[in-house]
Design an enzyme around this catalytic site. Structure first.
Site, short mmCIF file in Angstrom:
data_model
loop_
_atom_site.label_atom_id
_atom_site.label_comp_id
_atom_site.label_asym_id
_atom_site.label_seq_id
_atom_site.Cartn_x
_atom_site.Cartn_y
_atom_site.Cartn_z
N TRP A 1 0.83 -1.21 0.00
CA TRP A 1 0.00 0.00 0.00
C TRP A 1 0.86 1.25 0.00
O TRP A 1 0.59 2.21 -0.72
CB TRP A 1 -0.97 0.00 1.17
CG TRP A 1 -1.93 -1.15 1.12
CD1 TRP A 1 -2.08 -2.13 2.06
CD2 TRP A 1 -2.86 -1.47 0.06
NE1 TRP A 1 -3.04 -3.02 1.66
CE2 TRP A 1 -3.53 -2.66 0.45
CE3 TRP A 1 -3.17 -0.89 -1.16
CZ2 TRP A 1 -4.51 -3.25 -0.35
CZ3 TRP A 1 -4.15 -1.48 -1.96
CH2 TRP A 1 -4.80 -2.65 -1.56
N ASP B 1 -1.84 7.00 6.02
CA ASP B 1 -2.84 6.03 5.60
C ASP B 1 -3.09 5.14 6.82
O ASP B 1 -2.25 4.32 7.18
CB ASP B 1 -2.29 5.21 4.42
CG ASP B 1 -3.23 4.08 4.01
OD1 ASP B 1 -4.30 3.91 4.63
OD2 ASP B 1 -2.87 3.35 3.06
N LYS C 1 -12.28 -1.35 6.75
CA LYS C 1 -11.59 -2.07 7.84
C LYS C 1 -11.78 -1.23 9.09
O LYS C 1 -11.06 -0.29 9.30
CB LYS C 1 -10.11 -2.20 7.53
CG LYS C 1 -9.82 -2.98 6.26
CD LYS C 1 -8.63 -2.43 5.52
CE LYS C 1 -8.46 -3.14 4.19
NZ LYS C 1 -7.60 -2.37 3.29
C1 LIG Z 1 -7.00 -1.94 2.18
C2 LIG Z 1 -5.97 -0.90 2.22
C3 LIG Z 1 -5.85 0.06 1.20
C4 LIG Z 1 -6.69 0.04 -0.07
O1 LIG Z 1 -7.95 0.52 0.18
P1 LIG Z 1 -9.01 0.69 -1.01
O2 LIG Z 1 -10.16 1.28 -0.28
O3 LIG Z 1 -9.28 -0.70 -1.52
O4 LIG Z 1 -8.46 1.55 -2.04
C5 LIG Z 1 -4.90 1.05 1.35
N1 LIG Z 1 -4.11 1.11 2.43
C6 LIG Z 1 -4.18 0.20 3.42
C7 LIG Z 1 -3.27 0.31 4.59
C8 LIG Z 1 -5.12 -0.82 3.35
O5 LIG Z 1 -5.19 -1.73 4.34
#
Ligand SMILES: *Cc1c(COP(=O)(O)O)cnc(C)c1O
Length: 355
Positions: free
Chosen positions: A101, A168, A192
């Site tokens: 990511w 993020d 999540k």
């Molecule tokens: C799942 C995840 C993403 C991607 O998220 P999307 O909503 O599918 O674009 C980005 N960063 C992290 C840390 C994630 O766990």
């Protein structure tokens, strides 16, 4: 619903009562005779939802409404990989590379300016959080990924910098007490710990935007979304309402500090079991392992097959590792009951006798 122990990394499980309330709202939203799927995003009823969820989203993180704006946007965290540099990168930004990511965020940012990777754990398949990261000052921002969902590693503190800090926090926001207010822009895909997929939640410290001279298309422009109070276009009404239900559930549980205690209990119980089994091969360094995503593998292939069978018998699902890493991954998000971890630990302990 039959009792499935769902360790899915995302979209993750939500509390049982949230499913029920969301289902009710699809049939009849607040006894209005209308479905939540069929009301205007500008209706009084939805404006009240948006106001409450914005308030609660900030309050549960301990963020001051006077200092932060919060947006509920479509596109997921991957769109923020692009929106962040579009809105904030003029000349150079610093990124910490802790996995897939983070790498994707870096790749997007490179289209807008110079990206300096000031720390990376790529040399050992992202199994740790880089230490001794140099403190870079004077860049447009520093970006880090607080929890690495795929590898099962997690930052224990916000990195130091005098530049704005962007994180993020897709897979650990709302799961633990953290210095959220040391971060200038927090973003997360909702699926999540926050709510259903199809939404990203972005917290922006007031004053951190506006240093960019390039023209930004409206849909990608945070300032535009903020100026329109989050309703530049049709909002994801259902996902936002379900997020509200989930955050209300979290508040009723006692908030982030209370859920963190339970999350710690779950993680400690599982790691303790894994550490005590000599046929387990952990995939993340002990000092940096995540309390949300627990990654491991078995030393022998046959042990994996046995584990798969036992999981099936115990109704454990979605525990396979991400395809880039393999092995296994148990995601312990807020709504996962302690009882599910107990079932998993029992399965692991049963293997002791069998291997
Ligand atoms: C799942 C995840 C993403 C991607 O998220 P999307 O909503 O599918 O674009 C980005 N960063 C992290 C840390 C994630 O766990």
């Amino acid at each position: 619903m039959s009792r499935v122990h769902n360790f899915c990394a995302g979209p993750c499980l939500l509390p049982e009562e949230v499913y029920k309330q969301a289902a009710d709202a699809i049939v009849d939203f607040q006894q209005s005779g209308l479905s939540i799927l069929s009301i205007s995003h500008r209706s009084t009823a939805f404006l009240a939802v948006l106001e409450e969820v914005s308030h609660l989203a900030l309050e549960l993180l301990g963020l001051d409404q006077q200092q932060y704006d919060v947006l509920f946007l479509q596109g997921g965290a991957s769109t923020e990989f692009l929106r962040i540099p579009y809105n904030m990168l003029t000349t150079n930004a610093a990124y910490i590379d802790t996995g897939v990511w983070a790498s994707k965020a870096i790749e997007q940012a490179k289209q807008f300016g110079k990206v300096e990777v000031i720390g990376s754990s790529a040399d050992r398949q992202y199994s740790y959080i880089p230490q001794d990261i140099p403190q870079v000052n004077g860049c447009d921002y520093l970006h880090f990924t607080s929890n690495n969902t795929i590898y099962g590693t997690q930052f224990s503190a916000v990195p130091q910098s005098d530049s704005p800090i962007v994180s993020d926090m897709s897979s650990d926001v709302y799961s633990r007490v953290f210095d959220y207010d040391k971060i200038d822009v927090i973003y997360a895909g909702a699926q999540k710990n926050i709510g259903p997929a199809g939404l990203s939640v972005v917290f922006v410290r007031k004053g951190v935007l506006g240093n960019i001279t390039r023209k930004i298309p409206n849909m990608l422009n945070y300032k535009e979304h903020i100026a329109k109070d989050g309703l530049y276009h049709t909002a994801n009404v259902f996902a936002i309402y379900t997020t509200l239900l989930n955050l209300r559930w979290l508040r009723a549980k006692g908030g982030v500090a209370a859920i963190e205690k339970i999350n710690n209990q779950k993680a400690e119980m599982l790691y303790h079991a894994l550490d005590s089994l000599d046929f387990i091969h952990p995939l993340a360094d002990k000092a940096h392992r995540s309390r949300m995503n627990v990654t491991f593998d078995f030393k022998e292939k046959e042990q994996g097959y046995l584990f798969d069978t036992l999981c099936q018998e115990a109704n454990i699902q979605n525990i396979k590792g991400h395809r880039v890493l393999g092995g296994y991954r148990a995601s312990l998000y807020n709504a996962l009951p302690l009882a599910s971890v107990e079932v998993l630990v029992a399965v692991l302990n049963r293997m002791k006798v069998k291997v």
